[in-house]
Design a protein around this motif. Structure first.
Motif, mmCIF file in Angstrom:
data_model
loop_
_atom_site.group_PDB
_atom_site.id
_atom_site.type_symbol
_atom_site.label_atom_id
_atom_site.label_comp_id
_atom_site.label_asym_id
_atom_site.label_seq_id
_atom_site.Cartn_x
_atom_site.Cartn_y
_atom_site.Cartn_z
ATOM 1 N N GLN A 26 0.825 -1.393 0.072
ATOM 2 C CA GLN A 26 -0.090 0.066 -0.002
ATOM 3 C C GLN A 26 0.923 1.280 -0.003
ATOM 4 O O GLN A 26 0.429 2.316 -0.663
ATOM 5 C CB GLN A 26 -1.074 0.030 1.172
ATOM 6 N N ALA A 54 -1.894 2.662 7.017
ATOM 7 C CA ALA A 54 -2.681 1.172 6.514
ATOM 8 C C ALA A 54 -3.719 0.636 7.821
ATOM 9 O O ALA A 54 -2.957 0.564 8.971
ATOM 10 C CB ALA A 54 -1.777 0.241 5.938
ATOM 11 N N ASN A 56 4.871 1.539 7.056
ATOM 12 C CA ASN A 56 3.981 2.471 6.131
ATOM 13 C C ASN A 56 4.997 3.343 5.352
ATOM 14 O O ASN A 56 4.718 4.523 5.184
ATOM 15 C CB ASN A 56 3.054 3.172 7.026
#
Length: 349
Positions: free
Chosen positions: A247, A274, A322
């Motif tokens: 992500q 996320a 992240n």
């Protein structure tokens, strides 16, 4: 993708822990102690001292395997490869004969030390269980260690289990007790640091005051490491790192380090993390060793990205981030002493 950390100081009241044993707690900060006789306790687990000795020497030379855990792990093999590259040896990732010969020059750095626990090494506060929700964390005065054992493990760059393995489960955690620890003690504590709080932090993390100066760093996703190089492009240090996710992938390209925030706050933005709940709100988590970004944040020219520490050193290289680059607290503190504003940071796959 971590938000930019805010400068802050850890102002936590001290509490002294007494009469605990290794069996009572989870993970480790401290001062160098006088060598003494090893503690009498329940039998310790057999530890591969050859691997631990190599890990200790490699770490002191700048090639970290993260935890000093005596395990022939992928992180240890990667540290060996970095050392071999830096010394012009065959890059095998094994303790082969040429590598053993190069490491043996430093065999005076023994794999373990026996230290006497001082009251400040066991001082709190401690909080266990630790809140998992960022909103709950934001209401704390600081984010401390969970236990004296966690604090000691961090101090000696290891895991709570390794301390149990070295000492046996019945060894009491109290002032005056001697314990065996991995030899993470620095060769110098002559820190050129004006910030008194940060100076105490690097001292209790046993970060050596003598560090090489980085010309540039390379974050290599394929190898899972952060490399430190000099002006001649020679590898001078290497740390295992967690970087990126599906992500929030690692931002490939060339960036610069803008500056360091020591013992930082951390701003939680649900849009950048996320798995955040749909109704999650922005909040600020206070400083402390178990802050989500650890003890230091190195801000990057890429917005919202940085290089930072972690409250979970055992997960470095094993979980996703992240987008940011996560190191153990002691490796992040060490790296922060090697870089300066304007240091180039190359991110590559």
């Amino acid at each position: 993708m971590r938000n930019r950390a805010l400068l802050g100081a850890v102002g936590l009241a001290a509490v002294t822990a007494t009469a605990l044993a290794f069996a009572d707690a989870p993970r480790a900060t401290a001062q160098e102690a006088t060598p003494a006789q090893a503690p009498a306790a329940s039998p310790a687990t057999v530890v591969d001292r050859d691997v631990l000795h190599a890990q200790v020497i490699l770490a002191k030379l700048g090639f970290s395997s993260g935890l000093l855990d005596a395990k022939d792990s992928p992180a240890f093999k990667t540290a060996l490869r970095g050392f071999q590259e830096s010394r012009g040896l065959g890059v095998t990732g094994r303790l082969d004969r040429p590598t053993l010969a190069a490491l043996s020059r430093h065999r005076g750095w023994r794999p373990t030390k026996t230290v006497e626990l001082a009251p400040q090494m066991l001082a709190g506060p401690f909080l266990n269980p630790m809140p998992e929700d960022y909103a709950d964390l934001s209401r704390l005065e600081g984010v401390p260690y969970r236990s004296p054992l966690e604090k000691l493990a961090e101090m000696f760059h290891t895991s709570p289990q390794m301390l149990v393995d070295l000492n046996g489960r019945d060894t009491p955690l109290r002032a005056g007790q001697t314990i065996v620890v991995p030899n993470a003690l620095p060769t110098s504590r002559d820190y050129s640091i004006d910030d008194a709080t940060w100076k105490r932090t690097v001292a209790y993390l046993n970060v050596d005051a003598s560090q090489p100066e980085a010309d540039h760093i390379v974050v290599d996703e394929s190898e899972g490491v952060l490399k430190v190089l000099d002006a001649d492009d020679k590898l001078i240090a290497q740390f295992p790192a967690t970087m990126g996710s599906s992500q929030f992938p690692l931002p490939i390209g060339e960036w610069t380090i803008k500056g360091n925030a020591y013992n930082p706050d951390w701003r939680f933005d649900p849009d950048l993390i996320a798995g955040s709940a749909p109704d999650a709100e922005e909040t600020v988590v206070p400083p402390g060793p178990n802050n989500p970004v650890g003890v230091v944040w190195m801000d990057l020219s890429k917005e919202h990205y940085g290089i930072h520490g972690t409250p979970e050193p055992q997960n470095i290289g094993r979980t996703e981030s992240n987008g940011c680059i996560r190191l153990t607290n002691w490796d992040a503190a060490r790296l922060s002493m090697m870089v300066k504003p304007g240091t180039k940071a190359v991110f590559q796959r």
